[in-house]
Design an enzyme around this catalytic site. Structure first.
Site, PDB file in Angstrom:
ATOM      1  N   ASP A   1      -6.507   1.185   1.144  1.00 57.39           N
ATOM      2  CA  ASP A   1      -6.337   1.224   2.256  1.00 57.39           C
ATOM      3  C   ASP A   1      -7.784   0.770   3.040  1.00 57.39           C
ATOM      4  O   ASP A   1      -8.741   0.273   2.202  1.00 57.39           O
ATOM      5  CB  ASP A   1      -6.138   2.566   2.846  1.00 57.39           C
ATOM      6  CG  ASP A   1      -7.251   3.571   2.578  1.00 57.39           C
ATOM      7  OD1 ASP A   1      -8.165   3.308   1.873  1.00 57.39           O
ATOM      8  OD2 ASP A   1      -7.072   4.832   3.262  1.00 57.39           O
TER       9      ASP A   1
ATOM     10  N   LYS B   1       0.791  -1.195  -0.047  1.00 55.78           N
ATOM     11  CA  LYS B   1       0.121   0.146  -0.038  1.00 55.78           C
ATOM     12  C   LYS B   1       0.774   1.321  -0.053  1.00 55.78           C
ATOM     13  O   LYS B   1       0.788   2.225  -0.762  1.00 55.78           O
ATOM     14  CB  LYS B   1      -0.989  -0.109   1.358  1.00 55.78           C
ATOM     15  CG  LYS B   1      -1.760   1.188   1.393  1.00 55.78           C
ATOM     16  CD  LYS B   1      -2.739   1.291   2.577  1.00 55.78           C
ATOM     17  CE  LYS B   1      -1.773   2.101   3.338  1.00 55.78           C
ATOM     18  NZ  LYS B   1      -2.550   2.149   4.871  1.00 55.78           N
TER      19      LYS B   1
END
Length: 212
Positions: free
Chosen positions: A138, A120
């Site tokens: 996320d 991420k």
């Protein structure tokens, strides 16, 4: 969800916010990288408060490395998990100097090899600093993608892959920011603000709420 609905969702999000930006404060790829590492399980507001004190003093790999773990910890101790984050940041700075000439690499594999940098974080840096059309999933994007049925998936990697397939190409570069902001301020976890949602009529969530 069909392609027409998906297109209209992003068309409206773009219409409302033509140039979306991360809410993390930064002025270089390095500052962004450190801010994203610090943002794990923390708010952007909290990270910005800490980096507003840190970056005027140290905003290069060498300058932060010179602070050491204890020195860095003093600046970021208001952020959750600051001890482990300080260690990761110091080691990341060391590796940037030793392996990348002090520069943040514009490459996923090299980014993910840095301490404290997962998929991420690498995607955020690639998208925001280097403008790669990638998707950093996320908790907000995971929730919005599943709740709206835009790109449902059982885990973040599955959602990321689906989004990369179904988001129309003209929106892909900024889709990450639109979805995060939508999840943060409208499609919130406990009670989505469906009554004031710009895409409510396109969303396939069965349990829509009023804003009362």
């Amino acid at each position: 969800m069909n392609a027409e609905k998906r297109y209209e969702i992003f068309r409206r999000l773009r219409e409302d916010n033509p140039e979306p930006r991360t809410e993390l404060a930064y002025s270089s790829p390095f500052e962004l990288l450190i801010a994203v590492i610090l943002s794990a399980q923390a708010t952007d507001v909290g990270v910005n408060k800490a980096t507003a004190r840190l970056y005027p003093v140290a905003n290069t790999p060498q300058a932060i490395l010179d602070l050491g773990v204890e020195g860095l910890s003093d600046y970021i101790k208001t952020i959750g998990l600051y001890n482990s984050k300080a260690k990761n940041v110091i080691e990341t700075c060391r590796q940037l100097i030793e392996r990348h000439g002090g520069e943040v690499p514009d490459d996923r594999e090299a980014l993910e090899a840095l301490p404290g940098v997962g998929r991420k974080t690498a995607n955020v840096v690639l998208n925001t600093a280097f403008r790669h059309p990638v998707m950093a999933v996320d908790t907000h994007i995971f929730r919005v993608s599943n709740r709206t049925r835009l790109a449902p998936g059982k885990n973040v990697v599955e959602v990321e892959r689906k989004l990369m397939k179904v988001v129309p190409k003209e929106f892909l570069l900024d889709a990450h920011h639109w979805l995060i902001l939508h999840g943060r301020y409208v499609c919130q976890a406990r009670k989505p603000r469906c009554g004031s949602c710009r895409i409510e009529d396109l969303c396939e969530y069965p349990d829509k709420t009023s804003d009362d």
